[in-house]
Design an enzyme around this catalytic site. Structure first.
Site, mmCIF file in Angstrom:
data_model
loop_
_atom_site.group_PDB
_atom_site.id
_atom_site.type_symbol
_atom_site.label_atom_id
_atom_site.label_comp_id
_atom_site.label_asym_id
_atom_site.label_seq_id
_atom_site.Cartn_x
_atom_site.Cartn_y
_atom_site.Cartn_z
ATOM 1 N N ASP A 1 -4.004 8.988 3.711
ATOM 2 C CA ASP A 1 -3.221 9.332 2.845
ATOM 3 C C ASP A 1 -3.076 10.337 1.507
ATOM 4 O O ASP A 1 -4.064 10.210 1.770
ATOM 5 C CB ASP A 1 -3.287 8.050 1.919
ATOM 6 C CG ASP A 1 -2.395 7.577 0.967
ATOM 7 O OD1 ASP A 1 -2.043 8.122 -0.101
ATOM 8 O OD2 ASP A 1 -1.748 6.070 1.234
ATOM 9 N N ASN B 1 1.675 -3.829 2.832
ATOM 10 C CA ASN B 1 2.549 -4.425 1.330
ATOM 11 C C ASN B 1 3.518 -4.847 2.787
ATOM 12 O O ASN B 1 4.322 -3.915 2.949
ATOM 13 C CB ASN B 1 1.944 -3.301 0.588
ATOM 14 C CG ASN B 1 0.965 -3.319 0.302
ATOM 15 O OD1 ASN B 1 0.155 -4.638 -0.227
ATOM 16 N ND2 ASN B 1 0.805 -1.668 0.188
ATOM 17 N N GLY C 1 4.172 -4.442 -3.373
ATOM 18 C CA GLY C 1 3.226 -3.269 -3.553
ATOM 19 C C GLY C 1 3.756 -2.358 -2.672
ATOM 20 O O GLY C 1 3.566 -0.853 -2.752
ATOM 21 N N GLN C 2 4.853 -1.865 -1.530
ATOM 22 C CA GLN C 2 4.981 -1.407 -0.652
ATOM 23 C C GLN C 2 6.476 -0.284 -1.555
ATOM 24 O O GLN C 2 7.110 -0.506 -2.213
ATOM 25 C CB GLN C 2 6.410 -2.313 0.217
ATOM 26 C CG GLN C 2 7.161 -1.283 1.456
ATOM 27 C CD GLN C 2 7.558 -1.903 2.386
ATOM 28 O OE1 GLN C 2 7.597 -3.317 2.344
ATOM 29 N NE2 GLN C 2 8.096 -0.649 4.342
ATOM 30 N N HIS D 1 3.665 0.048 7.651
ATOM 31 C CA HIS D 1 2.028 0.890 7.434
ATOM 32 C C HIS D 1 1.339 0.085 7.462
ATOM 33 O O HIS D 1 1.131 -1.114 5.957
ATOM 34 C CB HIS D 1 2.226 2.142 6.782
ATOM 35 C CG HIS D 1 3.367 1.532 5.186
ATOM 36 N ND1 HIS D 1 4.179 1.983 5.120
ATOM 37 C CD2 HIS D 1 2.502 2.405 4.543
ATOM 38 C CE1 HIS D 1 4.468 1.863 3.382
ATOM 39 N NE2 HIS D 1 2.606 1.975 3.604
ATOM 40 N N LEU D 2 0.034 0.374 7.951
ATOM 41 C CA LEU D 2 -1.644 -0.217 7.623
ATOM 42 C C LEU D 2 -1.952 0.813 7.086
ATOM 43 O O LEU D 2 -2.597 1.651 7.097
ATOM 44 C CB LEU D 2 -1.826 -0.094 9.239
ATOM 45 C CG LEU D 2 -3.239 -1.484 8.979
ATOM 46 C CD1 LEU D 2 -2.994 -2.620 8.137
ATOM 47 C CD2 LEU D 2 -3.973 -1.859 10.889
ATOM 48 N N HIS D 3 -2.109 -0.182 5.560
ATOM 49 C CA HIS D 3 -3.628 1.061 5.252
ATOM 50 C C HIS D 3 -4.741 0.798 5.675
ATOM 51 O O HIS D 3 -4.881 -0.542 5.193
ATOM 52 C CB HIS D 3 -3.791 0.596 3.224
ATOM 53 C CG HIS D 3 -1.845 1.008 2.560
ATOM 54 N ND1 HIS D 3 -2.275 1.734 1.887
ATOM 55 C CD2 HIS D 3 -1.099 0.494 3.379
ATOM 56 C CE1 HIS D 3 -1.568 2.479 1.560
ATOM 57 N NE2 HIS D 3 -0.146 0.922 2.229
#
Length: 114
Positions: free
Chosen positions: A30, A87, A93-94, A100-102
């Protein structure tokens, strides 16, 4: 999707610090990390939100989480612990509308999150 930044990263049109890549998933660091390790895992295929997943996507989503566990192990997080987050939509919070996976780790996580 032609204007999606994550689609462009997956296609190699925008550079990213990739840590994982296969025919279905791309993992990259990120640009605004919220932990010492903050990797985003995206499917190569554009899916806007979690609400857009279908039964046919179950294996893909499972693959995202398996890849996250592999990266966590590679980054030395598996035994210490890490967090995975997806999210959905603005109030969730997207901010990029491509699922996507944090993967977050390298520090103590707190609860509840913000």
């Amino acid at each position: 999707m032609s204007d999606c930044i994550f689609c462009k990263i997956a296609a190699g049109e925008i550079p990213a610090e990739k840590v994982y890549e296969d025919d279905q998933v791309v993992g990259f660091r990120d640009l605004n990390p919220q932990a010492p390790v903050h990797v985003l895992l995206i499917p190569r295929r554009h899916i806007t939100t979690l609400n857009d997943l279908t039964e046919a996507d179950e294996a893909l989503v499972g693959h995202l989480f398996r890849v996250a566990a592999r990266i966590a192990a590679d980054e030395g997080l598996a035994e210490r612990g890490y967090r995975t987050v997806m999210n959905c939509n603005a109030e969730g919070g997207q901010t990029v509308f491509h699922i996507h996976l944090h993967l977050l780790g390298g520090r103590q996580m707190t609860w509840p999150p913000g």
